[in-house]
Design a protein around this motif. Structure first.
Motif, PDB file in Angstrom:
ATOM      1  N   ASP A 178       6.635  -7.544  16.074  1.00  0.00           N
ATOM      2  CA  ASP A 178       6.902  -6.645  14.944  1.00  0.00           C
ATOM      3  C   ASP A 178       8.019  -7.149  14.043  1.00  0.00           C
ATOM      4  O   ASP A 178       7.948  -7.002  12.820  1.00  0.00           O
ATOM      5  N   TYR A 179       9.065  -7.735  14.652  1.00  0.00           N
ATOM      6  CA  TYR A 179      10.231  -8.182  13.893  1.00  0.00           C
ATOM      7  C   TYR A 179      10.682  -9.561  14.346  1.00  0.00           C
ATOM      8  O   TYR A 179      10.656  -9.876  15.533  1.00  0.00           O
ATOM      9  N   LEU A 180      11.144 -10.366  13.388  1.00  0.00           N
ATOM     10  CA  LEU A 180      11.853 -11.611  13.675  1.00  0.00           C
ATOM     11  C   LEU A 180      13.269 -11.460  13.136  1.00  0.00           C
ATOM     12  O   LEU A 180      13.459 -11.037  11.990  1.00  0.00           O
ATOM     13  N   SER A 181      14.269 -11.815  13.958  1.00  0.00           N
ATOM     14  CA  SER A 181      15.666 -11.611  13.559  1.00  0.00           C
ATOM     15  C   SER A 181      16.502 -12.865  13.792  1.00  0.00           C
ATOM     16  O   SER A 181      17.008 -13.095  14.890  1.00  0.00           O
ATOM     17  N   PRO A 182      16.689 -13.694  12.754  1.00  0.00           N
ATOM     18  CA  PRO A 182      17.565 -14.858  12.888  1.00  0.00           C
ATOM     19  C   PRO A 182      19.028 -14.402  12.915  1.00  0.00           C
ATOM     20  O   PRO A 182      19.416 -13.500  12.171  1.00  0.00           O
ATOM     21  N   GLN A 183      19.825 -15.010  13.774  1.00  0.00           N
ATOM     22  CA  GLN A 183      21.239 -14.648  13.912  1.00  0.00           C
ATOM     23  C   GLN A 183      22.067 -15.469  12.919  1.00  0.00           C
ATOM     24  O   GLN A 183      22.241 -16.672  13.093  1.00  0.00           O
ATOM     25  N   LEU A 184      22.567 -14.800  11.895  1.00  0.00           N
ATOM     26  CA  LEU A 184      23.229 -15.483  10.785  1.00  0.00           C
ATOM     27  C   LEU A 184      24.748 -15.418  10.896  1.00  0.00           C
ATOM     28  O   LEU A 184      25.443 -14.965   9.996  1.00  0.00           O
ATOM     29  N   TYR A 185      25.280 -15.884  12.030  1.00  0.00           N
ATOM     30  CA  TYR A 185      26.726 -15.878  12.220  1.00  0.00           C
ATOM     31  C   TYR A 185      27.126 -17.000  13.166  1.00  0.00           C
ATOM     32  O   TYR A 185      26.306 -17.529  13.919  1.00  0.00           O
ATOM     33  N   ALA A 186      28.395 -17.361  13.122  1.00  0.00           N
ATOM     34  CA  ALA A 186      28.919 -18.430  13.970  1.00  0.00           C
ATOM     35  C   ALA A 186      29.601 -17.822  15.195  1.00  0.00           C
ATOM     36  O   ALA A 186      29.557 -16.612  15.413  1.00  0.00           O
ATOM     37  N   GLU A 187      30.246 -18.650  15.984  1.00  0.00           N
ATOM     38  CA  GLU A 187      30.891 -18.201  17.214  1.00  0.00           C
ATOM     39  C   GLU A 187      31.895 -17.091  16.935  1.00  0.00           C
ATOM     40  O   GLU A 187      32.698 -17.180  16.019  1.00  0.00           O
ATOM     41  N   GLY A 188      31.825 -16.029  17.734  1.00  0.00           N
ATOM     42  CA  GLY A 188      32.759 -14.918  17.573  1.00  0.00           C
ATOM     43  C   GLY A 188      32.309 -13.914  16.544  1.00  0.00           C
ATOM     44  O   GLY A 188      32.470 -12.726  16.707  1.00  0.00           O
ATOM     45  N   GLY A 189      31.731 -14.390  15.441  1.00  0.00           N
ATOM     46  CA  GLY A 189      31.192 -13.498  14.432  1.00  0.00           C
ATOM     47  C   GLY A 189      32.216 -12.819  13.558  1.00  0.00           C
ATOM     48  O   GLY A 189      31.907 -11.851  12.866  1.00  0.00           O
ATOM     49  N   ASP A 190      33.457 -13.302  13.558  1.00  0.00           N
ATOM     50  CA  ASP A 190      34.499 -12.627  12.789  1.00  0.00           C
ATOM     51  C   ASP A 190      34.560 -13.065  11.322  1.00  0.00           C
ATOM     52  O   ASP A 190      35.357 -12.544  10.549  1.00  0.00           O
ATOM     53  N   GLU A 191      33.740 -14.039  10.954  1.00  0.00           N
ATOM     54  CA  GLU A 191      33.752 -14.488   9.563  1.00  0.00           C
ATOM     55  C   GLU A 191      33.185 -13.401   8.656  1.00  0.00           C
ATOM     56  O   GLU A 191      32.386 -12.572   9.080  1.00  0.00           O
ATOM     57  N   GLY A 192      33.607 -13.417   7.412  1.00  0.00           N
ATOM     58  CA  GLY A 192      33.219 -12.357   6.487  1.00  0.00           C
ATOM     59  C   GLY A 192      32.008 -12.667   5.643  1.00  0.00           C
ATOM     60  O   GLY A 192      31.697 -11.916   4.719  1.00  0.00           O
ATOM     61  N   GLU A 193      31.331 -13.760   5.928  1.00  0.00           N
ATOM     62  CA  GLU A 193      30.158 -14.145   5.156  1.00  0.00           C
ATOM     63  C   GLU A 193      28.996 -14.468   6.089  1.00  0.00           C
ATOM     64  O   GLU A 193      29.196 -14.960   7.197  1.00  0.00           O
ATOM     65  N   PRO A 194      27.762 -14.219   5.652  1.00  0.00           N
ATOM     66  CA  PRO A 194      26.611 -14.629   6.456  1.00  0.00           C
ATOM     67  C   PRO A 194      26.498 -16.148   6.441  1.00  0.00           C
ATOM     68  O   PRO A 194      26.890 -16.797   5.482  1.00  0.00           O
ATOM     69  N   ALA A 224      30.990  -9.130   8.149  1.00  0.00           N
ATOM     70  CA  ALA A 224      30.192  -9.681   7.052  1.00  0.00           C
ATOM     71  C   ALA A 224      29.472  -8.572   6.290  1.00  0.00           C
ATOM     72  O   ALA A 224      29.427  -8.571   5.050  1.00  0.00           O
ATOM     73  N   ILE A 225      28.925  -7.611   7.024  1.00  0.00           N
ATOM     74  CA  ILE A 225      28.222  -6.498   6.392  1.00  0.00           C
ATOM     75  C   ILE A 225      29.176  -5.711   5.502  1.00  0.00           C
ATOM     76  O   ILE A 225      28.824  -5.307   4.382  1.00  0.00           O
ATOM     77  N   SER A 226      30.406  -5.512   5.989  1.00  0.00           N
ATOM     78  CA  SER A 226      31.408  -4.779   5.195  1.00  0.00           C
ATOM     79  C   SER A 226      31.787  -5.540   3.932  1.00  0.00           C
ATOM     80  O   SER A 226      32.315  -4.957   2.977  1.00  0.00           O
ATOM     81  N   ASN A 227      31.502  -6.840   3.937  1.00  0.00           N
ATOM     82  CA  ASN A 227      31.815  -7.688   2.787  1.00  0.00           C
ATOM     83  C   ASN A 227      30.586  -7.953   1.917  1.00  0.00           C
ATOM     84  O   ASN A 227      30.561  -8.903   1.141  1.00  0.00           O
ATOM     85  N   GLY A 228      29.559  -7.126   2.086  1.00  0.00           N
ATOM     86  CA  GLY A 228      28.369  -7.248   1.253  1.00  0.00           C
ATOM     87  C   GLY A 228      27.361  -8.270   1.726  1.00  0.00           C
ATOM     88  O   GLY A 228      26.537  -8.752   0.940  1.00  0.00           O
ATOM     89  N   ALA A 229      27.371  -8.594   3.031  1.00  0.00           N
ATOM     90  CA  ALA A 229      26.494  -9.644   3.548  1.00  0.00           C
ATOM     91  C   ALA A 229      25.015  -9.325   3.408  1.00  0.00           C
ATOM     92  O   ALA A 229      24.208 -10.230   3.189  1.00  0.00           O
ATOM     93  N   TYR A 230      24.656  -8.050   3.534  1.00  0.00           N
ATOM     94  CA  TYR A 230      23.222  -7.758   3.478  1.00  0.00           C
ATOM     95  C   TYR A 230      22.659  -8.040   2.089  1.00  0.00           C
ATOM     96  O   TYR A 230      21.587  -8.639   1.952  1.00  0.00           O
ATOM     97  N   ALA A 231      23.382  -7.630   1.051  1.00  0.00           N
ATOM     98  CA  ALA A 231      22.911  -7.908  -0.317  1.00  0.00           C
ATOM     99  C   ALA A 231      22.838  -9.412  -0.561  1.00  0.00           C
ATOM    100  O   ALA A 231      21.893  -9.910  -1.190  1.00  0.00           O
ATOM    101  N   LYS A 232      23.820 -10.152  -0.061  1.00  0.00           N
ATOM    102  CA  LYS A 232      23.827 -11.608  -0.217  1.00  0.00           C
ATOM    103  C   LYS A 232      22.662 -12.236   0.538  1.00  0.00           C
ATOM    104  O   LYS A 232      22.027 -13.185   0.059  1.00  0.00           O
ATOM    105  N   THR A 233      22.378 -11.690   1.723  1.00  0.00           N
ATOM    106  CA  THR A 233      21.270 -12.197   2.528  1.00  0.00           C
ATOM    107  C   THR A 233      19.936 -11.882   1.867  1.00  0.00           C
ATOM    108  O   THR A 233      19.034 -12.724   1.829  1.00  0.00           O
ATOM    109  N   GLN A 234      19.815 -10.679   1.334  1.00  0.00           N
ATOM    110  CA  GLN A 234      18.599 -10.317   0.604  1.00  0.00           C
ATOM    111  C   GLN A 234      18.335 -11.293  -0.532  1.00  0.00           C
ATOM    112  O   GLN A 234      17.211 -11.768  -0.724  1.00  0.00           O
ATOM    113  N   GLN A 235      19.382 -11.593  -1.316  1.00  0.00           N
ATOM    114  CA  GLN A 235      19.228 -12.486  -2.458  1.00  0.00           C
ATOM    115  C   GLN A 235      18.882 -13.901  -2.019  1.00  0.00           C
ATOM    116  O   GLN A 235      18.005 -14.550  -2.597  1.00  0.00           O
TER     117      GLN A 235
END
Length: 267
Positions: A178-194, A224-235
């Motif tokens: 039903d869904y494919l979900s690529p993991q768009l983050y590096a180790e720890g995931g604390d970065e603010g960008e996808p 990243a989401i708090s920094n607008g990552a979803y809109a950036k990922t959509q684009q």
């Protein structure tokens, strides 16, 4: 499409500044997910579920159904909405072979997941090549049993499967995922960008994801989401011809440590 919310603890290691993803993964612990109209992330670490969330997923990181059920049942009562269970993950304890896949399929066909609404296959590492048909049989069994299905992987493809391209091409063409979900983050995931890097050595580019049958629901972290990552990922993916059906929100290593400290303090 549906809105899926999933919790996951960081299990991958990469350098977002590089053009490819080359991780050394570590085993993750149990976690949670939720969802409604799109795919959206919520977890036990961030505590607050989004309004209208209707799916919860327990993530353990285990390839063994016995271990996965043990950890997932421990958090099941905290899940909101329809309850999904994870199978597999980054690191040795989540690494796949035909036997583990068969164990999950047998569990499903025997009714062992009848109290769960869906299953998430985290495919990042493989002991053996040639597992595409095995995964296909597992996904078919899940759909036959009435379960929802998701496959999540490290960036564009598994980082430790010798036939990563063959696996992804199989998942792209699957009618049972039903869904494919690529993991768009590096180790720890604390970065603010996808992170849109592709998986090193996999020979799988984002262009290969175009036209995939499963819905596209990338995994992003809360900072990243708090920094607008979803809109950036959509684009980013819209420019490639890929439409996002929502996103999965994963907790970071920092959030995990704070959550565990609170648990110890409350004990």
């Amino acid at each position: 499409g549906e809105f899926v919310l999933m919790q996951r603890l960081p299990d991958a290691n990469s350098n977002a500044a590089q053009a490819t993803y080359t991780p050394q993964a570590a085993h993750s612990n149990a976690s949670t997910v939720v969802g409604n109209r799109w795919v959206l992330g919520y977890n036990l670490v961030t505590v607050d579920a989004p309004a209208g969330a209707n799916i919860g997923i327990a993530f353990s990181g285990w390839n063994s159904p016995t271990n996965a059920l043990s950890e997932s049942n421990a958090v099941k009562s905290f899940l909101i909405g329809a309850k999904w269970i994870d199978a597999g993950g980054g690191g040795y304890n989540g690494r796949w072979n035909a036997d583990y896949i068969s164990q999950w399929e047998s569990l499903i066909t025997s009714g062992g997941l009848s109290s769960w609404a869906g299953i998430v296959l985290d495919v990042e590492e493989c002991f053996d090549a040639g597992l595409a048909q095995n995964f296909g049989s597992l996904l078919r069994a899940a759909k036959t049993a009435g379960l929802g299905t998701m496959v999540t992987t490290s960036h564009s493809a598994p980082y430790l499967c010798d036939d990563a391209r063959e696996l992804m091409l199989f998942f792209f063409a699957s009618d049972d995922c039903d869904y494919l979900s690529p993991q768009l983050y590096a180790e720890g995931g604390d970065e603010g960008e996808p992170s849109f890097v592709v998986t090193s050595g996999s020979n799988v580019a984002w262009a290969d994801w175009v036209g995939a049958k499963p819905k596209f629901a990338p995994s992003l972290t809360k900072p990243a989401i708090s920094n607008g990552a979803y809109a950036k990922t959509q684009q980013y993916f819209a420019d490639l011809g890929i439409t996002c059906a929502g996103y999965v929100d994963w907790p970071t290593a920092t959030l995990r440590e704070k959550y565990q400290a609170r648990q110890v303090s409350a004990a």
